[in-house]
Scaffold this motif. Sequence first.
Motif, mmCIF file in Angstrom:
data_model
loop_
_atom_site.group_PDB
_atom_site.id
_atom_site.type_symbol
_atom_site.label_atom_id
_atom_site.label_comp_id
_atom_site.label_asym_id
_atom_site.label_seq_id
_atom_site.Cartn_x
_atom_site.Cartn_y
_atom_site.Cartn_z
ATOM 1 N N ALA A 115 -3.629 -7.337 -1.835
ATOM 2 C CA ALA A 115 -3.346 -8.020 -0.572
ATOM 3 C C ALA A 115 -1.909 -7.750 -0.115
ATOM 4 N N VAL A 116 -0.973 -7.783 -1.057
ATOM 5 C CA VAL A 116 0.423 -7.475 -0.743
ATOM 6 C C VAL A 116 0.541 -6.051 -0.205
ATOM 7 N N PHE A 117 -0.184 -5.143 -0.828
ATOM 8 C CA PHE A 117 -0.159 -3.748 -0.411
ATOM 9 C C PHE A 117 -0.697 -3.585 1.015
ATOM 10 N N LEU A 118 -1.763 -4.289 1.328
ATOM 11 C CA LEU A 118 -2.324 -4.231 2.676
ATOM 12 C C LEU A 118 -1.322 -4.751 3.710
ATOM 13 N N VAL A 119 -0.618 -5.825 3.368
ATOM 14 C CA VAL A 119 0.398 -6.366 4.274
ATOM 15 C C VAL A 119 1.511 -5.348 4.490
ATOM 16 N N LEU A 120 1.947 -4.703 3.410
ATOM 17 C CA LEU A 120 3.000 -3.687 3.522
ATOM 18 C C LEU A 120 2.590 -2.562 4.465
ATOM 19 N N THR A 121 1.379 -2.067 4.293
ATOM 20 C CA THR A 121 0.926 -0.965 5.143
ATOM 21 C C THR A 121 0.755 -1.413 6.586
ATOM 22 N N ASP A 122 0.381 -2.669 6.778
ATOM 23 C CA ASP A 122 0.214 -3.192 8.126
ATOM 24 C C ASP A 122 1.560 -3.397 8.821
ATOM 25 N N GLN A 123 2.592 -3.700 8.042
ATOM 26 C CA GLN A 123 3.916 -3.992 8.597
ATOM 27 C C GLN A 123 4.852 -2.792 8.531
ATOM 28 N N LEU A 124 4.326 -1.604 8.370
ATOM 29 C CA LEU A 124 5.153 -0.403 8.233
ATOM 30 C C LEU A 124 6.161 -0.288 9.379
ATOM 31 N N ARG A 125 5.708 -0.408 10.612
ATOM 32 C CA ARG A 125 6.591 -0.245 11.764
ATOM 33 C C ARG A 125 7.645 -1.345 11.826
ATOM 34 N N ASN A 126 7.251 -2.586 11.548
ATOM 35 C CA ASN A 126 8.214 -3.688 11.571
ATOM 36 C C ASN A 126 9.268 -3.533 10.481
ATOM 37 N N ILE A 127 8.843 -3.068 9.301
ATOM 38 C CA ILE A 127 9.793 -2.845 8.212
ATOM 39 C C ILE A 127 10.768 -1.744 8.583
ATOM 40 N N MET A 128 10.273 -0.694 9.215
ATOM 41 C CA MET A 128 11.140 0.394 9.650
ATOM 42 C C MET A 128 12.186 -0.105 10.647
ATOM 43 N N THR A 176 12.618 4.455 6.486
ATOM 44 C CA THR A 176 12.502 4.958 7.858
ATOM 45 C C THR A 176 12.183 6.452 7.834
ATOM 46 N N THR A 177 13.216 7.277 7.698
ATOM 47 C CA THR A 177 13.038 8.730 7.726
ATOM 48 C C THR A 177 12.072 9.215 6.653
ATOM 49 N N TYR A 178 12.173 8.626 5.458
ATOM 50 C CA TYR A 178 11.370 9.095 4.326
ATOM 51 C C TYR A 178 10.338 8.067 3.878
ATOM 52 N N ALA A 179 9.888 7.233 4.800
ATOM 53 C CA ALA A 179 8.903 6.205 4.452
ATOM 54 C C ALA A 179 7.596 6.813 3.948
ATOM 55 N N ASP A 180 7.283 8.018 4.441
ATOM 56 C CA ASP A 180 6.021 8.653 4.050
ATOM 57 C C ASP A 180 5.996 9.086 2.597
ATOM 58 N N ARG A 181 7.131 9.065 1.904
ATOM 59 C CA ARG A 181 7.185 9.417 0.480
ATOM 60 C C ARG A 181 7.791 8.304 -0.360
ATOM 61 N N ASN A 182 7.848 7.108 0.196
ATOM 62 C CA ASN A 182 8.340 5.943 -0.531
ATOM 63 C C ASN A 182 7.210 5.399 -1.404
ATOM 64 N N PHE A 183 7.442 5.313 -2.713
ATOM 65 C CA PHE A 183 6.378 4.936 -3.644
ATOM 66 C C PHE A 183 5.834 3.538 -3.365
ATOM 67 N N ILE A 184 6.611 2.695 -2.705
ATOM 68 C CA ILE A 184 6.163 1.330 -2.418
ATOM 69 C C ILE A 184 4.909 1.347 -1.547
ATOM 70 N N TYR A 185 4.791 2.349 -0.684
ATOM 71 C CA TYR A 185 3.624 2.436 0.187
ATOM 72 C C TYR A 185 2.437 3.119 -0.477
ATOM 73 N N MET A 231 7.438 11.341 -4.364
ATOM 74 C CA MET A 231 6.834 10.025 -4.576
ATOM 75 C C MET A 231 6.410 9.854 -6.028
ATOM 76 N N LEU A 232 5.862 10.917 -6.634
ATOM 77 C CA LEU A 232 5.437 10.865 -8.025
ATOM 78 C C LEU A 232 6.623 10.643 -8.968
ATOM 79 N N ILE A 233 7.729 11.309 -8.696
ATOM 80 C CA ILE A 233 8.927 11.142 -9.525
ATOM 81 C C ILE A 233 9.404 9.697 -9.476
#
Length: 399
Positions: free
Chosen positions: A180-193, A209-218, A144-146
Amino acid sequence: MNKKGRLSDLPRKERITEIETLRGLAFVAVVLQHSIAHYSLVPQAGLQDGVVLAILLMLAKFAVPLFIFITGMVLFYNTGDQLHYGQFMRKRVMDVILPYVVWSFIYFILAKRNWTGFGWHELPDLALKLVTGKTASHFWYVIMLIQLYVFFPLFLHGIRYVYHRYQAKGRMIALLISGAVFLVLTDQLRNIMDWMERLQIPVLTDAFTTYADRNFIYFFFYFVLGAAAGLSVQRWREWIVRLRWVYWMVFIILGLRFIYLLMLEFQKPEGIRITFYTVSLIRPDMTLFLIASIMVMYQLASKLHHQRVLYWLGWIGGVSYGGYLMHLLVFRYSYIPDEWLYVAWGWNPAVRMIVTWIVALGVSCMLTWLISRLKWGKWIVGVVPKHGPSSKVTATTKK
């Protein structure tokens, strides 16, 4: 600055005294979290141990977001009017990516049950795990840092545009909108997946999906928050003082709420089982808690005046990257005395966890420092300050 605008030609900036203290706090918390994760699974752990572990986990949950915040603050504080991307990335490759590759190979080899050497046929598997951070469970953060480093020019251009285009009120509104955009993204994690799963776009679908936990967007908002602090350090410090009652209240209320939810999670139909699914990093209420936690830690670091504590936290911060890379391996050997002695002595899991945490933290830091003294040590543990920290630490250190 000369016509080429080299970063090395920029005048040395005023020291930010909190940086290494914050980095030390973050690494201490990372090691604590992984110690908690191990001891939550031991058979002897009961509800009383779960309560202790839950409280300590919530107190340490800030670790990764604080590291991301520090990265954004340091990069934006130090970057001059022009960014030489090649020079920027070359430094990250040498200081961050190369040590990561070395330790990824070490973990990859140690994960093999039967030692038969390394064969060329294993290169595709190793390459995939390198790119995805799957050689060790904690390497998701490095991946994620990279990504933040790779996309840094986009962050730099967008944030600087807002900074130069608007006055303080406009900048605050822009920061709130991005939050606010960030909060929406985290709230919609499952729908985005689900949506990305249906689209089946090469690479992108896996990234969400598989690597959402290391996606820098989140995780981008912690970086943006650090950027805002780095571009206006004095104003950030003023807001830390001005908003202290607000973020302390959010920190306490949400912290207690998460501890209560964990108590409910522990109570399974088959009995007490300690798990921590409720406190995933990517959820909107956790995001609010983590933002408040960053501000709480910043205030504590700013108010800390005990010279010996400052020194040791600064020293830990200086060796934190190498320590982060190796600390899970150190944990493997820290569990040996736990199995031999602590169980025989009748210590409960919470006490065993704290002792193992301190041992693993100390050994990881000391090994990093010793390796850094070697001629080739920086290729293994990154850059470590040669003379140790002082009570005032520059913002020009790594990460």
